[in-house]
Design a protein around this motif. Sequence first.
Motif, PDB file in Angstrom:
ATOM      1  N   ARG A  51       0.826  -1.215   0.000  1.00  0.00           N
ATOM      2  CA  ARG A  51       0.000   0.000   0.000  1.00  0.00           C
ATOM      3  C   ARG A  51       0.858   1.263   0.000  1.00  0.00           C
ATOM      4  O   ARG A  51       0.519   2.259  -0.648  1.00  0.00           O
ATOM      5  CB  ARG A  51      -0.949  -0.016   1.198  1.00  0.00           C
ATOM      6  CG  ARG A  51      -2.147  -0.940   1.004  1.00  0.00           C
ATOM      7  CD  ARG A  51      -3.174  -0.780   2.100  1.00  0.00           C
ATOM      8  NE  ARG A  51      -2.742  -1.375   3.358  1.00  0.00           N
ATOM      9  CZ  ARG A  51      -2.930  -2.664   3.697  1.00  0.00           C
ATOM     10  NH1 ARG A  51      -3.514  -3.493   2.851  1.00  0.00           N
ATOM     11  NH2 ARG A  51      -2.526  -3.119   4.865  1.00  0.00           N
TER      12      ARG A  51
ATOM     13  N   ARG B  88      -7.761  -3.869  -5.452  1.00  0.00           N
ATOM     14  CA  ARG B  88      -8.480  -2.921  -4.586  1.00  0.00           C
ATOM     15  C   ARG B  88      -7.805  -1.553  -4.599  1.00  0.00           C
ATOM     16  O   ARG B  88      -8.470  -0.517  -4.537  1.00  0.00           O
ATOM     17  CB  ARG B  88      -8.536  -3.468  -3.158  1.00  0.00           C
ATOM     18  CG  ARG B  88      -9.534  -2.748  -2.235  1.00  0.00           C
ATOM     19  CD  ARG B  88      -9.273  -3.086  -0.769  1.00  0.00           C
ATOM     20  NE  ARG B  88      -7.989  -2.553  -0.334  1.00  0.00           N
ATOM     21  CZ  ARG B  88      -7.796  -1.282   0.038  1.00  0.00           C
ATOM     22  NH1 ARG B  88      -8.805  -0.415   0.045  1.00  0.00           N
ATOM     23  NH2 ARG B  88      -6.599  -0.876   0.399  1.00  0.00           N
TER      24      ARG B  88
ATOM     25  N   GLN C 198     -13.095  -0.639  -3.207  1.00  0.00           N
ATOM     26  CA  GLN C 198     -12.862   0.118  -1.977  1.00  0.00           C
ATOM     27  C   GLN C 198     -14.156   0.390  -1.225  1.00  0.00           C
ATOM     28  O   GLN C 198     -14.129   0.631  -0.013  1.00  0.00           O
ATOM     29  CB  GLN C 198     -12.121   1.408  -2.301  1.00  0.00           C
ATOM     30  CG  GLN C 198     -10.658   1.163  -2.669  1.00  0.00           C
ATOM     31  CD  GLN C 198      -9.965   2.367  -3.259  1.00  0.00           C
ATOM     32  OE1 GLN C 198     -10.391   3.510  -3.059  1.00  0.00           O
ATOM     33  NE2 GLN C 198      -8.883   2.131  -3.988  1.00  0.00           N
TER      34      GLN C 198
ATOM     35  N   GLU D 188     -12.409  -3.858   3.113  1.00  0.00           N
ATOM     36  CA  GLU D 188     -11.362  -3.129   3.816  1.00  0.00           C
ATOM     37  C   GLU D 188      -9.980  -3.511   3.269  1.00  0.00           C
ATOM     38  O   GLU D 188      -9.824  -4.561   2.640  1.00  0.00           O
ATOM     39  CB  GLU D 188     -11.412  -3.456   5.315  1.00  0.00           C
ATOM     40  CG  GLU D 188     -12.659  -2.973   6.015  1.00  0.00           C
ATOM     41  CD  GLU D 188     -12.715  -1.462   6.095  1.00  0.00           C
ATOM     42  OE1 GLU D 188     -11.668  -0.839   6.385  1.00  0.00           O
ATOM     43  OE2 GLU D 188     -13.796  -0.905   5.855  1.00  0.00           O
ATOM     44  N   PRO D 189      -8.952  -2.692   3.530  1.00  0.00           N
ATOM     45  CA  PRO D 189      -7.590  -3.089   3.158  1.00  0.00           C
ATOM     46  C   PRO D 189      -7.229  -4.439   3.768  1.00  0.00           C
ATOM     47  O   PRO D 189      -7.585  -4.741   4.904  1.00  0.00           O
ATOM     48  CB  PRO D 189      -6.727  -1.970   3.735  1.00  0.00           C
ATOM     49  CG  PRO D 189      -7.639  -0.779   3.799  1.00  0.00           C
ATOM     50  CD  PRO D 189      -8.991  -1.326   4.112  1.00  0.00           C
TER      51      PRO D 189
END
Length: 396
Positions: free
Chosen positions: A137, A184, A378, A382-383
């Motif tokens: 990320r 994502r 997104q 969630e991440p």
Amino acid sequence: MTTERIAALLREHPVWDGHNDLPWEAREQVAYDWSRLDVAAGTAGRTHTDVPRLRAGGVGAQFWSVYVPSNLPGSAAVTATLEQVDAVRRLAARWPEHFRLALSADDVVGAWAEGRIASLMGAEGGQSIDSSMGALRMLYEVGVRYMTLTHNHNNPWAESATDTPAPHGGLSAFGREVVREMNRLGMLVDLSHVSAGTMRAALDVAEAPVIFSHSSARAVCDVPRNVPDDVLARLAGNGGVCMVTFVPSFVTPAVGAWRTAAGEAARAAGIAPNDHAAFSAFSDEWARDNPKPPTTLDDVVEHVEHVREVAGARHVGLGGDYDGAGGFADELADVSGYPNLLAALADRGWSDADLGALTSGNVLRALRAAEDVAARLQGEREPSVARIEDLDGPAA
């Protein structure tokens, strides 16, 4: 007439190249000191890439590779990748009249409107995240917009085309989660360098278009780095793009055979052919007594046409690999050569629409689609906080 046609085409549809290793050349030659490698003034004889030749080649967007060796250990690879990212950002900041850092498809189009070269970044190998979703990320946050899942070596979760087979045969459970998290984020999944098993596994998981940033067709040149026809055929359903490379050992069968022989000689000398730096030095020496066969523009044309035939005109692009290889066809000796390739394709009957799709239309569409998928995902999840030890078990 063809020259005028290509010049007009490039004004409307600039080349968007998938892979250029100028940042690593800057590390090797000048330790990232751009004052000693003035790409705006011109660096002929030192690199394949500079502003005058990018302009002559009709290049309007470049994925700069933020490559680091795939045998760097863990956190050292992350640090080296960040140094590469810093080098690209400083390149764009030093010459803002020529370059614009681009983080989205809209940024690329905006750079074209300003007459600047959109500068994007691609991380060449999953070693750059050290099996960390957080590191993945953060690479996205600093501007990386694709990641090649492997380079020349396997990593703990993905199998390379040029390493021993991995137990999972492509992607581990954690590797599949990496692909999902890239989708994502809106980071393109790059399948150059990976094994055919990894290609197929990634396509099974991917919800957004994938790319091959610098690969050619295995049916034309049968080497592991190239893409099999069954995978090319899947790009239509995925929306992805195979960006054909100009690297001689991947486009010319005789050069591919020469490289295989050099690899066998290297192994006999105790050098692993997938150790990029060591093998490059060995093969340069070996070539003195075993000259490398030539490669030609027609060899590259054959790959571009084959990818179009199998994958479709909306799924082919260009990824030269300048400053990451050598011995290119004379007409493609540096980044000024793209018009020569386009002229050869025009002479073979390619329409302006298909040429414009090849130069940049296809990769622009793929990145927009990846951004759209990311916007949806997104809102849905969630991440990822997945850890490799939880999904794949303790390291062997």
